[in-house]
Design a protein around this motif. Structure first.
Motif: not given
Length: 352
Positions: A274-303
């Motif tokens: 389901d590519p339209y579920n904002a919560w899934a993108y948010r959660n992947k953004g959290i995943y990247y924050l936990k990985q200290n990958d701010g650039t990827s987190a910005i991309r996911l959280l902007s989506q």
């Protein structure tokens, strides 16, 4: 708080299957009616029979034959709309329901069906207007009250949603779909014990009610009972293993448990399904924050905030991601938006 439960959004339920899609009931044709009127009603009757037999294309053909006889035949428009609704062709269904109420401005069933369709199209304010018209003359119709509760929930007016559901509950207290929705609006209002009571009652009546397990899992997260949350969501997935929302919710639990590979597997599955579920993108953004990958987190959280600006903590997390990359201006901009939207979990003020 965590992502929204899918419970409220799942309305392919008992009401939809039996009473929410309302076809007209035909009166016996009197012998004195004119031939054209008789013929159009015969086509309507044949169409309804075809629909009962799941011959949807044949049903549409009969309804169209009725319209050839009377281009203002509201019942035929309504019934074509119902066929298209069942095929999940909501925009097309809406066209025919519009024609039905245009031909008969007092056609309650068509207003109900149009409201149901508008709800599916995520146009809750318009849907509410149609349902209110129905309830003016049919104030105790259970499908109308139930749909009103769903619409209020979509509008995040949880108190009014609960009031509508309670009116149904007084007459149908053993309906599991209703109990799940009562439990869910209790969850949204942070009435967790009340919510658990409704959800457990639903499971007593139907142990296969996956949405009840899902919402129990969300309540357990709020109570910081992560093992119970994982157990409940796994029970939901045992019933519906391919459900993208359930997989995303389990991914979020794994994030909270810091089990990142398992979290990523579930979240990626949810996004792919389901590519339209904002919560899934948010959660992947959290995943990247936990990985200290701010650039990827910005991309996911902007989506995330593009899909759903009010997703919980979306802008606050985006501010954290910008701050991680050293972009303090963007971090402050996102944080300001988070405050405006009532972010409930500020980790720090990124405008200092």
């Amino acid at each position: 708080m965590t992502q929204r439960t899918v419970t409220i959004l799942e309305y392919q339920n008992l009401f939809q299957q039996s009473v929410r899609l309302i076809l007209i009931s035909l009166l016996f044709l009197a012998a004195c009616v004119d031939d054209a009127n008789t013929r159009k009603h015969r086509f309507l009757l044949k169409g309804n029979k075809a629909l009962e037999d799941h011959s949807e294309e044949e049903a549409i053909r009969y309804f169209q034959e009725a319209l050839k006889i009377d281009s203002g035949f509201a019942d035929a428009y309504n019934n074509i709309g119902t066929v298209l609704f069942r095929q999940e062709k909501y925009e097309e269904a809406l066209y025919y329901y519009n024609r039905a109420v245009g031909c008969n401005p007092n056609f309650s069933n068509a207003y109900f069906n149009r409201g149901n369709t508008l709800y599916e199209l995520n146009r809750p304010s318009e849907a509410l207007k149609d349902i209110e018209k129905v309830l003016v003359t049919h104030s105790d119709t259970l499908p109308g009250l139930f749909l009103q509760g769903l619409i209020y929930t979509g509008l995040k007016d949880y108190q009014r949603a609960q009031t509508s559901f309670f009116k149904v509950f007084k007459k149908d207290s053993l309906n599991t779909e209703l109990l799940v929705n009562l439990g869910t609006v209790s969850y949204y209002q942070k009435k967790y014990d009340e919510g658990k009571t409704y959800l457990k009652k639903a499971l007593e009546l139907n142990p296969q009610e996956a949405n009840a397990y899902n919402t129990l899992s969300l309540i357990a997260i709020e109570n910081n009972e992560l093992e119970l949350a994982l157990q409940a969501i796994n029970q939901a997935l045992a019933i519906r293993p391919a459900d993208a929302f359930f997989r995303n919710n389990r991914g979020y639990i794994y994030l909270l448990k810091n089990e990142l590979p398992s979290a990523l597997e579930d979240i990626d599955y949810s996004i792919t399904t389901d590519p339209y579920n904002a919560w899934a993108y948010r959660n992947k953004g959290i995943y990247y924050l936990k990985q200290n990958d701010g650039t990827s987190a910005i991309r996911l959280l902007s989506q995330t905030v593009e899909l759903e600006p009010d997703v919980e903590n979306g802008y606050a997390l985006l501010a954290e991601a910008y701050f991680m990359t050293g972009n303090r201006d963007k971090a402050c901009e996102a944080w300001t938006e988070a405050v405006k939207r009532g972010s409930t979990n500020p980790s720090s003020n990124f405008c200092k």
